[in-house]
Design an enzyme around this catalytic site. Structure first.
Site, PDB file in Angstrom:
ATOM      1  N   LYS A  68     -18.827 -69.040  45.356  1.00 11.24           N
ATOM      2  CA  LYS A  68     -17.691 -68.309  45.876  1.00 11.24           C
ATOM      3  C   LYS A  68     -17.672 -68.120  47.208  1.00 11.24           C
ATOM      4  CE  LYS A  68     -18.156 -64.219  46.330  1.00 11.24           C
ATOM      5  NZ  LYS A  68     -17.985 -63.273  45.249  1.00 11.24           N
ATOM      6  N   GLU A 106     -10.732 -61.945  45.397  1.00  4.64           N
ATOM      7  CA  GLU A 106     -11.356 -63.083  46.049  1.00  4.64           C
ATOM      8  C   GLU A 106     -10.642 -64.418  45.786  1.00  4.64           C
ATOM      9  OE1 GLU A 106     -15.640 -60.978  46.343  1.00  4.64           O
ATOM     10  OE2 GLU A 106     -15.530 -62.493  44.627  1.00  4.64           O
ATOM     11  N   HIS A 155     -21.808 -51.993  72.010  1.00  4.97           N
ATOM     12  CA  HIS A 155     -20.536 -52.434  72.708  1.00  4.97           C
ATOM     13  C   HIS A 155     -20.318 -53.872  73.069  1.00  4.97           C
ATOM     14  CE1 HIS A 155     -16.710 -51.263  74.092  1.00  4.97           C
ATOM     15  NE2 HIS A 155     -17.032 -51.821  75.236  1.00  4.97           N
ATOM     16  N   CYS A 214     -24.236 -66.050  39.043  1.00  3.12           N
ATOM     17  CA  CYS A 214     -24.266 -65.898  40.381  1.00  3.12           C
ATOM     18  C   CYS A 214     -24.559 -67.287  41.125  1.00  3.12           C
ATOM     19  CB  CYS A 214     -25.556 -65.119  40.704  1.00  3.12           C
ATOM     20  SG  CYS A 214     -25.658 -65.032  42.679  1.00  3.12           S
ATOM     21  N   GLU A 247     -19.217 -50.219  66.099  1.00  2.94           N
ATOM     22  CA  GLU A 247     -19.724 -49.353  66.638  1.00  2.94           C
ATOM     23  C   GLU A 247     -18.457 -48.051  66.220  1.00  2.94           C
ATOM     24  OE1 GLU A 247     -18.684 -49.308  71.045  1.00  2.94           O
ATOM     25  OE2 GLU A 247     -17.371 -51.032  70.811  1.00  2.94           O
ATOM     26  N   TYR A 289     -12.467 -57.726  41.400  1.00  3.56           N
ATOM     27  CA  TYR A 289     -13.153 -58.336  42.484  1.00  3.56           C
ATOM     28  C   TYR A 289     -12.901 -59.845  42.462  1.00  3.56           C
ATOM     29  CZ  TYR A 289     -17.104 -55.252  43.211  1.00  3.56           C
ATOM     30  OH  TYR A 289     -17.806 -54.217  43.533  1.00  3.56           O
ATOM     31  N   CYS A 335     -21.325 -65.667  42.691  1.00  5.00           N
ATOM     32  CA  CYS A 335     -21.479 -65.186  44.244  1.00  5.00           C
ATOM     33  C   CYS A 335     -21.648 -66.364  45.131  1.00  5.00           C
ATOM     34  CB  CYS A 335     -22.748 -64.228  44.340  1.00  5.00           C
ATOM     35  SG  CYS A 335     -23.033 -63.228  42.744  1.00  5.00           S
TER      36      CYS A 335
HETATM   37  P1  NDP Z   1     -13.167 -56.167  36.823  1.00  2.00           P
HETATM   38  O1  NDP Z   1     -13.526 -55.565  35.606  1.00  2.00           O
HETATM   39  O2  NDP Z   1     -13.717 -55.905  38.103  1.00  2.00           O
HETATM   40  O3  NDP Z   1     -11.483 -56.543  36.872  1.00  2.00           O
HETATM   41  C1  NDP Z   1     -10.873 -56.867  35.821  1.00  2.00           C
HETATM   42  C2  NDP Z   1      -9.380 -56.714  36.380  1.00  2.00           C
HETATM   43  O4  NDP Z   1      -8.653 -57.264  35.310  1.00  2.00           O
HETATM   44  C3  NDP Z   1      -8.885 -55.294  36.285  1.00  2.00           C
HETATM   45  O5  NDP Z   1      -7.833 -55.469  37.640  1.00  2.00           O
HETATM   46  C4  NDP Z   1      -8.070 -55.021  35.203  1.00  2.00           C
HETATM   47  O6  NDP Z   1      -7.215 -54.119  35.115  1.00  2.00           O
HETATM   48  C5  NDP Z   1      -7.487 -56.453  34.902  1.00  2.00           C
HETATM   49  N1  NDP Z   1      -7.380 -56.561  33.326  1.00  2.00           N
HETATM   50  C6  NDP Z   1      -8.333 -56.370  32.262  1.00  2.00           C
HETATM   51  N2  NDP Z   1      -7.744 -56.778  31.089  1.00  2.00           N
HETATM   52  C7  NDP Z   1      -6.410 -57.236  31.440  1.00  2.00           C
HETATM   53  C8  NDP Z   1      -5.465 -57.532  30.677  1.00  2.00           C
HETATM   54  N3  NDP Z   1      -5.440 -57.675  29.096  1.00  2.00           N
HETATM   55  N4  NDP Z   1      -4.360 -57.907  31.026  1.00  2.00           N
HETATM   56  C9  NDP Z   1      -4.049 -57.756  32.398  1.00  2.00           C
HETATM   57  N5  NDP Z   1      -4.893 -57.459  33.173  1.00  2.00           N
HETATM   58  C10 NDP Z   1      -6.263 -56.969  32.649  1.00  2.00           C
HETATM   59  O7  NDP Z   1     -13.414 -57.809  36.503  1.00  2.00           O
HETATM   60  P2  NDP Z   1     -13.584 -59.270  37.497  1.00  2.00           P
HETATM   61  O8  NDP Z   1     -13.671 -60.255  36.291  1.00  2.00           O
HETATM   62  O9  NDP Z   1     -12.877 -59.324  38.417  1.00  2.00           O
HETATM   63  O10 NDP Z   1     -15.134 -59.068  37.795  1.00  2.00           O
HETATM   64  C11 NDP Z   1     -16.551 -58.829  36.799  1.00  2.00           C
HETATM   65  C12 NDP Z   1     -17.416 -58.045  37.638  1.00  2.00           C
HETATM   66  O11 NDP Z   1     -18.281 -59.070  38.458  1.00  2.00           O
HETATM   67  C13 NDP Z   1     -16.776 -56.966  38.670  1.00  2.00           C
HETATM   68  O12 NDP Z   1     -16.536 -55.741  38.100  1.00  2.00           O
HETATM   69  C14 NDP Z   1     -18.016 -56.980  39.561  1.00  2.00           C
HETATM   70  O13 NDP Z   1     -18.929 -56.032  39.089  1.00  2.00           O
HETATM   71  C15 NDP Z   1     -18.531 -58.389  39.500  1.00  2.00           C
HETATM   72  N6  NDP Z   1     -18.252 -59.284  40.807  1.00  2.00           N
HETATM   73  C16 NDP Z   1     -18.681 -58.889  41.989  1.00  2.00           C
HETATM   74  C17 NDP Z   1     -18.438 -59.643  43.146  1.00  2.00           C
HETATM   75  C18 NDP Z   1     -18.878 -59.332  44.296  1.00  2.00           C
HETATM   76  O14 NDP Z   1     -19.924 -58.482  44.570  1.00  2.00           O
HETATM   77  N7  NDP Z   1     -18.175 -59.715  45.501  1.00  2.00           N
HETATM   78  C19 NDP Z   1     -17.390 -60.903  42.852  1.00  2.00           C
HETATM   79  C20 NDP Z   1     -16.877 -60.975  41.491  1.00  2.00           C
HETATM   80  C21 NDP Z   1     -17.226 -60.258  40.436  1.00  2.00           C
HETATM   81  P3  NDP Z   1      -7.594 -52.378  35.132  1.00  2.00           P
HETATM   82  O15 NDP Z   1      -7.863 -52.258  36.601  1.00  2.00           O
HETATM   83  O16 NDP Z   1      -5.996 -51.938  35.011  1.00  2.00           O
HETATM   84  O17 NDP Z   1      -8.151 -52.305  34.132  1.00  2.00           O
END
Ligand code: NDP
Length: 454
Positions: free
Chosen positions: A50, A180, A436, A42, A441, A176, A47
């Protein structure tokens, strides 16, 4: 049995630090080991930095819109090194604060990689310590698909430290982090192609949010490609990269970033010397009290793969510290209605059930939606629009979900999360007066439910 410590925490990220500080505050003898950086993902590669990059990227729109308000700003220029170094300085300051918070609370901080020798013994920095309880809070690390040339691709960890900003980037993934970073790169002037293997990114989020964000990002010039995956990456003689897609297409680029999920960080922890079990997804298996199959070892945060969010890890850390050392103050973590934001540009803020989840639960829902150009943009040529949505249970009138895309969506949704926790009905929303003129709102002035598509 004689123990040197009451609690040994492995990993000084959000969850580990909170558990260690709290336990030490309760009078427990606590040590925390960290092999990389205090504050974990984080603070160092998540976080906090980022959000700094998101702020940096959002100036692009501010400069573009300022002229409509009478400002002459000239040709804006951007210097990546300045942003990266200023960010690094602030993170180093935060690392120091984390060290101070731990030592002031009475916890011992040990720099080094901790390894379990048995259910109670930890070896770290040449020392062996015996602890009554061990808490594993080592988090996760980015995962790259096993394709030819994956070594040419970067992860989000690397993106924070890029020596120079690439001219063109491919972001692979639809979670995510992918969404982002695609926005961050675009805002900083990079030509961005985002590839996602599914029909639409952000699986699990409300469909209205996902579609609206797709449209907004395309307006901002992102090249979004769905049902698309990279098969291989080659580095060419001029230093550029060639990505070959599964469908045979090619994209030339300067940088490929995989944001394809994160795997639990368990390497070298010595879990094989204990009874700790790993679940089928590769995360540490725990019960409702975060206890592993080895009674003296607990685990919290990303490494248990439940909900990978900092506030959740903090809550889990507090629950563990209280249960072990102040059981009378124990409160279980409530995993319902966790608000969250995706810091894409524009931001997503969301809490509660998506329309799809509510319907899957067999509920009859009334859906309220609003799309409009925010007041700030009315003087500008921007065609960006804000989207708000309420999902309401038709039988009980309870608001089940609040969703938003627009400026500061996370700030707006945090307040609404309190209302949802308190069980607010749509009538309560209707009885609440608006502020407002604000975007927020609109959440208390939406009166007509969308006609049911069925
Ligand atoms: P996520 O699990 O959210 O997303 C992973 C993505 O990668 C999905 O779209 C998935 O597709 C895709 N994917 C997985 N494996 C493959 C593959 N072999 N080939 C191609 N695409 C693939 O992971 P992130 O790494 O983005 O984030 C991890 C976690 O960190 C998040 O779930 C969140 O909880 C946390 N986070 C929170 C943030 C915030 O609060 N703003 C910011 C960043 C991270 P599919 O959907 O098809 O499985």
């Amino acid at each position: 049995m004689n123990f040197d410590l009451d609690l040994f925490v492995i990993g000084a990220g959000s969850g580990g630090v909170r558990a260690a500080r709290m336990a030490a505050g309760f009078g427990a003898r606590v040590a925390v080991a960290e092999s990389r950086y205090l504050g974990g993902t984080c603070v160092n590669v998540g976080c906090v930095p980022k959000k700094m990059l998101v702020y940096g990227a959002s100036y692009a729109d501010d400069f573009a819109q300022a002229a409509s308000y009478g400002w002459s700003v000239g040709e804006p220029g951007f210097d990546w090194t300045t942003l990266r170094e200023n960010k690094n300085r602030e993170i180093a300051r935060l690392n120091g604060i984390y060290a101070q918070l731990l030592t002031q609370a009475g916890a011992r901080v040990i720099e080094g990689h901790a390894r379990l020798l048995d259910a109670h013994t930890v070896e770290v920095a040449g020392e062996r310590l015996r602890a009554r309880h061990v808490l594993v809070a080592t988090g996760c690390t980015p995962f790259k698909p096993d394709i030819a040339g994956a070594e040419h691709a970067i992860s989000s960890d690397d993106a924070f430290h890029l020596p120079a900003l690439p001219r063109r980037v491919i972001v692979a993934g639809g979670g995510y982090i992918a969404v982002e970073f695609a926005s961050i790169f675009r805002g900083l002037g990079v030509q961005v192609t985002q590839l996602h293997r599914g029909d639409l990114f952000l699986r699990g989020f409300d469909g209205g949010l996902r579609r609206h964000l797709r449209d907004q990002l395309r307006i901002k010039g992102l090249d979004l490609r769905f049902n698309s995956e990279i098969a291989r990456i080659e580095r060419r003689d001029d230093g550029s990269l060639l990505a070959t897609l599964v469908d045979g297409g090619h994209i030339e680029t300067d940088c490929v970033m995989f944001a394809t999920g994160r795997r639990a960080l368990l390497d070298g922890l010595g879990l094989e010397n204990t009874g700790v079990q790993i679940d089928e997804r590769g995360f540490i298996a725990v019960d409702e009290h975060y206890q592993t199959a080895e009674p003296s070892i607990l685990a919290i945060g990303d490494v248990i793969g439940r909900v990978q969010l900092t506030p959740v890890a903090l809550a889990e850390g507090m629950a563990v510290a209280r249960r072990l050392f102040r059981p009378e103050q124990f409160r279980a973590v409530d995993y319902e209605q966790i608000p969250t934001a995706v810091f894409s540009l524009p931001n997503i803020g969301t809490v509660g059930l998506s329309e799809e989840q509510a319907r899957e639960q067999g509920r009859t829902v009334r859906v309220f939606e609003s799309r409009f150009k925010p007041l700030k943009l009315t003087l500008t040529a921007s065609s960006e629009s804000t989207y708000l949505k309420l999902v309401v249970d038709a039988d009980s009138d309870r608001v089940l979900g609040c969703h938003m895309i627009g400026p500061d969506a996370g700030e707006v949704i945090q307040g609404l999360a309190v209302a949802l926790k308190a069980g607010a009905t749509k009538q309560v929303f209707d009885d609440t007066l608006g502020i407002h003129p604000t975007t927020a709102e609109e959440f208390v002035t939406m009166r007509s439910a969308r006609p049911d598509p069925a």
